[in-house]
Design a protein around this motif. Structure first.
Motif, PDB file in Angstrom:
ATOM      1  N   CYS A  37      48.744  46.758  45.906  1.00 18.91           N
ATOM      2  CA  CYS A  37      48.059  47.620  44.931  1.00 18.91           C
ATOM      3  C   CYS A  37      47.809  46.877  43.625  1.00 18.91           C
ATOM      4  O   CYS A  37      46.758  47.022  43.000  1.00 18.91           O
ATOM      5  CB  CYS A  37      48.891  48.869  44.667  1.00 18.91           C
ATOM      6  SG  CYS A  37      49.219  49.873  46.137  1.00 18.91           S
ATOM      7  N   CYS A  51      44.662  44.779  42.453  1.00 18.34           N
ATOM      8  CA  CYS A  51      43.456  45.411  41.906  1.00 18.34           C
ATOM      9  C   CYS A  51      43.775  46.405  40.789  1.00 18.34           C
ATOM     10  O   CYS A  51      43.007  46.526  39.837  1.00 18.34           O
ATOM     11  CB  CYS A  51      42.681  46.136  43.002  1.00 18.34           C
ATOM     12  SG  CYS A  51      42.092  45.087  44.341  1.00 18.34           S
ATOM     13  N   HIS A  52      44.868  47.128  40.938  1.00 14.88           N
ATOM     14  CA  HIS A  52      45.197  48.198  39.985  1.00 14.88           C
ATOM     15  C   HIS A  52      46.341  47.729  39.087  1.00 14.88           C
ATOM     16  O   HIS A  52      47.478  47.591  39.537  1.00 14.88           O
ATOM     17  CB  HIS A  52      45.593  49.472  40.726  1.00 14.88           C
ATOM     18  CG  HIS A  52      44.495  50.014  41.586  1.00 14.88           C
ATOM     19  ND1 HIS A  52      43.377  50.610  41.058  1.00 14.88           N
ATOM     20  CD2 HIS A  52      44.329  50.036  42.930  1.00 14.88           C
ATOM     21  CE1 HIS A  52      42.577  50.988  42.048  1.00 14.88           C
ATOM     22  NE2 HIS A  52      43.120  50.644  43.191  1.00 14.88           N
ATOM     23  N   SER A  64      50.588  49.208  38.019  1.00 14.11           N
ATOM     24  CA  SER A  64      50.965  50.080  39.134  1.00 14.11           C
ATOM     25  C   SER A  64      52.449  50.406  39.110  1.00 14.11           C
ATOM     26  O   SER A  64      52.869  51.464  39.592  1.00 14.11           O
ATOM     27  CB  SER A  64      50.611  49.411  40.463  1.00 14.11           C
ATOM     28  OG  SER A  64      49.216  49.285  40.595  1.00 14.11           O
ATOM     29  N   THR A  96      31.395  48.659  46.389  1.00 15.65           N
ATOM     30  CA  THR A  96      31.931  49.868  47.026  1.00 15.65           C
ATOM     31  C   THR A  96      30.851  50.781  47.581  1.00 15.65           C
ATOM     32  O   THR A  96      31.165  51.789  48.216  1.00 15.65           O
ATOM     33  CB  THR A  96      32.811  50.651  46.035  1.00 15.65           C
ATOM     34  OG1 THR A  96      32.066  50.907  44.839  1.00 15.65           O
ATOM     35  CG2 THR A  96      34.062  49.856  45.702  1.00 15.65           C
ATOM     36  N   ASP A 128      34.747  50.075  51.658  1.00 17.20           N
ATOM     37  CA  ASP A 128      35.838  50.921  51.204  1.00 17.20           C
ATOM     38  C   ASP A 128      37.011  50.007  50.854  1.00 17.20           C
ATOM     39  O   ASP A 128      37.605  49.388  51.738  1.00 17.20           O
ATOM     40  CB  ASP A 128      36.245  51.890  52.315  1.00 17.20           C
ATOM     41  CG  ASP A 128      37.407  52.784  51.911  1.00 17.20           C
ATOM     42  OD1 ASP A 128      37.918  52.630  50.784  1.00 17.20           O
ATOM     43  OD2 ASP A 128      37.813  53.632  52.733  1.00 17.20           O
ATOM     44  N   PRO A 129      37.365  49.885  49.584  1.00 19.10           N
ATOM     45  CA  PRO A 129      38.420  48.939  49.206  1.00 19.10           C
ATOM     46  C   PRO A 129      39.787  49.297  49.763  1.00 19.10           C
ATOM     47  O   PRO A 129      40.690  48.465  49.787  1.00 19.10           O
ATOM     48  CB  PRO A 129      38.411  48.998  47.672  1.00 19.10           C
ATOM     49  CG  PRO A 129      37.823  50.323  47.346  1.00 19.10           C
ATOM     50  CD  PRO A 129      36.821  50.604  48.420  1.00 19.10           C
ATOM     51  N   HIS A 130      39.956  50.548  50.220  1.00 18.64           N
ATOM     52  CA  HIS A 130      41.238  50.966  50.771  1.00 18.64           C
ATOM     53  C   HIS A 130      41.199  51.071  52.291  1.00 18.64           C
ATOM     54  O   HIS A 130      42.182  51.482  52.908  1.00 18.64           O
ATOM     55  CB  HIS A 130      41.647  52.317  50.182  1.00 18.64           C
ATOM     56  CG  HIS A 130      41.764  52.300  48.697  1.00 18.64           C
ATOM     57  ND1 HIS A 130      40.908  52.999  47.867  1.00 18.64           N
ATOM     58  CD2 HIS A 130      42.603  51.633  47.876  1.00 18.64           C
ATOM     59  CE1 HIS A 130      41.237  52.776  46.609  1.00 18.64           C
ATOM     60  NE2 HIS A 130      42.251  51.949  46.582  1.00 18.64           N
ATOM     61  N   GLY A 131      40.074  50.717  52.894  1.00 22.50           N
ATOM     62  CA  GLY A 131      39.935  50.831  54.344  1.00 22.50           C
ATOM     63  C   GLY A 131      39.823  49.482  55.008  1.00 22.50           C
ATOM     64  O   GLY A 131      39.731  48.439  54.349  1.00 22.50           O
TER      65      GLY A 131
END
Length: 535
Positions: A211, A214-215, A218, A310, A314-317
């Motif tokens: 995580c 990118c974030h 966290s 995006t 999908d950045p989470h897929g």
């Protein structure tokens, strides 16, 4: 993307049952004393490496290790620095293959051996960890390449106080920042930062892309959140007492916007790779660079929207949102800006193909499959025109002939002029120089060229679309092409079409040319028979 080399994380066959003959030596894959090991032997020279980390877990898996046995004094760095091993495990085909695009030896011709010399060392921490392992952002900034990315792609001007950061966060590493005597003054800064980065082992947030890659912030977010609520969201841009960001308001730093999110993609997808004549990169990890240098990532003008990563990813897929098979969905994203082509008649007038055919698929013309990536030939992220002059003149893959492989280049040029105007002029001097046979099929001609990426893309396209008619030329690639990547892609595509495993027939793309020729001569008849059955 990166994990410790535990039993559950290692997919390769380290049972000792499989060995590989390569470049005049032997590679063994063993499990000893509870650890995975790789032994390289050539003549009287033998080295044993202990595997410490893995890289990749879906298509192929690379390995990182350190030498634990070996007598050569010049190989001392092999004992001290974790580095990328020369062989990888193909998860798809369940076999050992040379690690591509990492070691220079892999790109050399058959009689120029390299992996057994110990000279071709690629340190993981210095060369790979920046994208494959999640680091504190300040540590990530230290290497020159990453600081340069931040300078180019940050939406706001920034200044990083390196000396204050080091004394604050890594005081024990300060004595290491000394230039070796052999390093020139101009190289001091980059070399010192690389040396520092080698000392960052143990300072990672986690292996792989987590995580925090990118974030930002966290940890604070996780500490103050439940499954249903949070009092502190992750940041969109990094914040640190030693990182000074110029902005008109603090709120702009944490807005969910294209300008803020693009830095996350740019952190890893802006590698320097070989390029085609138009500047598009020939292989992966430069997708963001290609995108911003293409047509649709430019700043919006009027009603024109700006495309972002995006929109398609999908950045989470695990994969892309849009697929080439779903032409309607893919085209709708383009038409959301290019409204003039929404009606089928208008689209056909623009493409000169039936609206439901692949010839009217925006991606096939403007993002053709010319990029080597994910062990496949994938779409270029540089959105361009199929009439692009440089690609046509240099005899490099153009969107038209990727479908019309059997047509000569003058057929293509005539169609482009007829459809899009006489202004599409191409220099006869360049065409004569780069097309030895202007009357011949472009696809077959690509296999004979000097440009390795063009040969790879050409072989892949011919094997996918016109295998039987081009089989003699493709078999010649397997036997004679001097680039291992071209042979590997050709082998894979032929195997897919024929449902045949060439490795079981004795062929390996990394064999010496004499070995490859002998195998192809022996199995040629069998392959030709299977290919004819496809007609």
């Amino acid at each position: 993307m990166n994990a410790s080399a535990t039993a559950e994380n290692v997919f390769g066959d380290f049972s000792g049952a499989k060995t590989v003959e390569y470049q005049g030596g032997t590679i063994e894959f063993l499990t000893q004393v509870g650890s995975h090991r790789m032994r390289l032997t050539k003549g009287e020279r033998s080295r044993l490496f202990q595997i410490t980390q893995t890289v990749g877990s879906k298509i192929h898996q690379y390995y990182v290790g350190i030498m634990i046995e070996g007598e050569e004094s010049e190989a001392e760095e092999l004992r001290l620095v974790e580095h990328v091993m020369p062989f990888a495990w193909s998860i798809r085909s369940k076999e050992w293959i040379p690690t591509s695009h990492v070691h220079r030896a892999y790109e050399r011709s058959d009689d120029q051996v390299g992996i057994f010399s110990g000279a071709d060392i690629v340190p993981y921490e210095a060369d790979c960890a920046g994208c494959h392992t999640t680091s504190p952002f300040g540590d990530w900034l230290l290497p020159y390449a990453n600081a340069n990315r931040m300078a180019i792609y940050s939406p706001h001007p920034v200044a990083f106080e390196i000396s204050r950061f080091l004394y604050s966060e890594h005081p024990k590493l300060i004595p290491r920042i000394k230039p070796p005597e052999r390093i020139g003054k101009d190289d001091y800064e980059e070399v010192s930062m690389r040396a520092l980065y080698l000392g960052m082992e143990g300072h990672r947030i986690e292996r792989g892309v987590g995580c925090e890659a990118c974030h930002y912030g966290s940890r604070e977010h996780a500490a103050t959140s439940t499954a249903n609520s949070t009092t502190q969201r992750p940041k969109w841009l990094p914040a640190n007492p030693h990182l000074h960001t110029q902005t008109t308001s603090v709120e702009k730093l944490n807005q969910r916007s294209h300008a803020n999110s693009q830095l996350m993609c740019a952190r890893c997808h802006t590698e320097e790779r070989p390029t085609y004549a138009n500047g598009a990169h020939t292989w992966h990890s430069a997708e963001f660079t290609d995108a911003v240098n293409g047509a649709c990532y430019l700043s919006p003008t009027g009603s024109q929207k700006t495309l972002t990563c995006t929109h398609c990813h999908d950045p989470h897929g695990p994969s892309v949102k849009l697929t080439a098979a779903d032409l309607k969905t893919a085209n709708q994203l383009c038409i959301s800006c290019h409204e003039e082509y929404r009606e089928a008649s208008a689209l056909a007038a623009h493409t000169h193909h039936e609206p439901t055919s692949t010839g009217s698929n925006c991606l096939d013309c403007h993002m053709p499959r010319i990029t080597e990536g994910l062990r496949n030939v994938v779409r270029s992220h540089r959105i361009t025109s199929p009439t692009e002059r440089s690609m046509i003149e240099k005899n490099q893959p153009n969107a038209c002939n990727l479908c019309h492989l059997d047509k000569p280049i003058d057929w293509t040029i005539n169609r482009l002029r007829e459809w899009y105007g006489d202004g599409h002029e191409y220099a006869d001097f360049e065409l004569n120089l780069n097309y030895p046979n202007r009357a011949g099929a472009v696809g077959a001609g690509w296999l004979q060229g000097r440009h390795q990426p063009t040969r790879l893309v050409g072989a892949d396209a011919l094997a996918r679309n016109e295998l039987a008619s081009n089989l003699p030329a493709l078999l010649a690639v397997l036997a004679n092409d001097d680039n291992a990547e071209v042979r590997r892609f050709t082998q894979r595509r032929i195997e897919e079409r024929l449902q045949l495993r060439l490795r079981d027939e004795g062929y390996a793309f990394y064999q010496h040319q004499d070995q490859r020729r002998a195998v192809i001569a022996r199995i040629r008849g069998k392959i030709e028979t299977m290919a004819k059955a496809l007609e």
